[in-house]
Scaffold this active site. Structure first.
Site, short mmCIF file in Angstrom:
data_model
loop_
_atom_site.label_atom_id
_atom_site.label_comp_id
_atom_site.label_asym_id
_atom_site.label_seq_id
_atom_site.Cartn_x
_atom_site.Cartn_y
_atom_site.Cartn_z
N CYS A 162 2.26 -0.68 -9.25
CA CYS A 162 3.22 -0.34 -8.18
C CYS A 162 4.52 -0.17 -9.03
O CYS A 162 5.49 0.46 -8.41
CB CYS A 162 3.53 -1.19 -6.98
SG CYS A 162 3.65 -3.11 -7.46
N GLY B 181 0.69 -1.05 0.02
CA GLY B 181 0.07 0.04 -0.08
C GLY B 181 0.89 1.15 0.00
O GLY B 181 1.97 1.12 -0.41
N SER B 182 0.37 2.38 0.50
CA SER B 182 1.10 3.76 0.38
C SER B 182 2.11 3.78 1.58
O SER B 182 1.86 2.94 2.76
CB SER B 182 -0.04 4.88 0.54
OG SER B 182 -0.70 4.86 1.88
N GLU C 254 5.72 -3.30 1.25
CA GLU C 254 5.81 -3.04 -0.10
C GLU C 254 5.11 -1.67 -0.52
O GLU C 254 4.05 -2.01 -0.51
CB GLU C 254 5.47 -4.46 -0.91
CG GLU C 254 5.83 -4.38 -2.44
CD GLU C 254 5.06 -3.67 -3.32
OE1 GLU C 254 5.14 -2.42 -3.89
OE2 GLU C 254 3.97 -4.34 -3.61
N ALA D 72 2.30 6.11 3.68
CA ALA D 72 1.60 6.87 4.93
C ALA D 72 0.95 5.71 5.59
O ALA D 72 0.90 5.75 6.81
CB ALA D 72 0.89 7.77 4.30
N VAL D 73 0.25 4.77 5.00
CA VAL D 73 -0.54 3.82 5.64
C VAL D 73 0.69 2.63 6.14
O VAL D 73 0.38 2.21 7.22
CB VAL D 73 -1.71 3.02 4.95
CG1 VAL D 73 -2.23 1.76 5.44
CG2 VAL D 73 -2.38 4.14 4.49
N GLY D 74 1.49 2.22 5.56
CA GLY D 74 2.74 1.32 5.79
C GLY D 74 3.07 1.80 7.13
O GLY D 74 3.50 1.06 7.88
#
Length: 384
Positions: free
Chosen positions: A130, A74-75, A96, A77-79
């Site tokens: 990605c 994912g992004s 990733e 920020a969320v990572g």
């Protein structure tokens, strides 16, 4: 999704997937395929489960004491939020995250042969990859000719719905965006770039002739590192062209590395040795010479990035090991055969034997002289 499910199963785990709320239907569909394959092969289908929902569902999985490891795609920020949640229980994770993958065309490439690579890299899946090409670096002496050749091809791309069920013929090159909100993000990035001096050759807006989430295939040139679009993930059908001045390899490397992401990368040039020399100085988790995206197809290779693109790897032996609890185990190699040298050290240590035995052991391990090592072995036998 399937990458992580297969890796988890083949390394002996049960797998629970929390999918994006935007892919709930398709994810549960593919989960049923995997579960049926497990049934056919005599395994319990319940070892693979899929959870739908919003961020709260993912946070619950991260916090669960029954989850041994997290693999997140994912992004950034969320990572970082996933990493923060996992840190509370010291739970290992693989991240990733996003990509701003560069594709470099040196001055000695054949323009007609590399145009298909640029088109595929930027517009495949509507740019929603990605490891898609988000930054195209053209050496100065060939840049104008390349732009003249590629812009008409981008303008000729057919955009629409490919499904026959929707009354379409299927003659479509570029489909819709998955998320409507992403189109607003792309628009802000393009508007910022144009305001700072980038040249818009085509596209740059929602498709006014189609109903739905369609963003026109876009070409931007004169993109510089101070523009948001050079630093933030686009995830849409946009070709961002930067010019490498004076055809300078060192300047190209500096420009490519001037970005917080580092997932994949590719360099095209006439001589593979030169391409390798450039690629070895690019900070990325993956690199190809005169090819694009093949890392993902070669399942024996690990997949992953560096910097804001995350850490850890999936696929390949490294990816399978990452799904295992690695332990160091020692046992006698030959049943019934044991060595008596050196014997267990008894405590309290005998002063007349302990120090000579320790000195002999140190000499065996660290003395560079073979004669000293032979004497050390004799000392171990004598004082052991």
């Amino acid at each position: 999704m399937l990458n992580h499910v297969i890796s988890g199963l083949f390394s002996g785990n049960a797998v629970v997937s929390k999918v994006s709320e935007h892919t709930s239907w398709s994810s549960t569909y593919f989960t049923r395929i995997v579960q049926q394959a497990l049934i056919v092969n005599g395994h319990d289908p319940n070892v693979v489960q899929t959870i739908t929902g919003f961020g709260e569902a993912g946070a619950a999985l991260v916090a669960s004491p029954h989850v041994d490891k997290i693999i997140f795609t994912g992004s950034p920020a969320v990572g970082k939020l996933v990493m923060e949640g996992a840190a509370k229980n010291l739970k290992p994770i693989i991240l990733e995250l996003g990509g701003k993958d560069p594709m470099v065309f040196c001055e000695d490439v054949d323009i007609q042969s590399v145009i298909p690579w640029a088109m595929r890299g930027c517009y495949q899946n509507g740019g929603q990859n990605c490891c898609g090409v988000e930054r195209l670096f053209l050496y100065e002496s060939m840049a104008e000719k390349f732009i003249q050749e590629i812009v008409p091809k981008v303008k000729a791309l057919r955009q629409g719905i490919p499904l026959a069920a929707c009354g379409a013929s299927g003659d479509v090159d570029c489909g819709a965006m998955i998320m409507d909100g992403q189109m607003d993000i792309i628009q802000r990035l393009i508007d910022d770039a144009v305001a700072k001096g980038a040249r818009l050759h085509c596209g740059g807006k929602r498709n006014p002739n189609l109903l739905g989430q369609f963003y026109e295939p876009t070409v931007l040139s004169r993109v510089t590192s101070d523009m948001r679009i050079a630093q933030e993930e686009v995830f849409g059908p946009v070709m961002c062209i930067s010019i490498v001045p004076n055809d300078d390899d060192d300047e190209c490397i500096r420009m490519v590395n001037n970005c917080n992401f580092g997932l994949g990368s590719s360099v095209y040039c006439a001589k593979q040795k030169r391409g390798m020399e450039i690629g070895q100085q690019i900070r990325s988790g993956m690199f190809t010479v005169n090819d694009f995206g093949v890392n993902y197809l070669i399942q024996s290779l690990p997949f992953g990035g560096v910097k804001e693109s995350g850490f850890g790897r999936f696929a390949g032996p490294e990816g399978l090991r990452a799904c295992c609890l690695e332990r160091s185990i020692v046992k006698d190699r030959i049943p019934g055969v044991r060595t008596s040298i050196p014997p267990p050290i008894n405590y309290p240590i005998e002063a007349t034997k302990g120090l000579p035995f320790g000195m002999a052991l140190l000499n065996l391990f660290y003395n560079e002289s073979w004669i000293a090592k032979v004497k050390a072995i004799a000392g171990l036998i004598k004082y052991g």
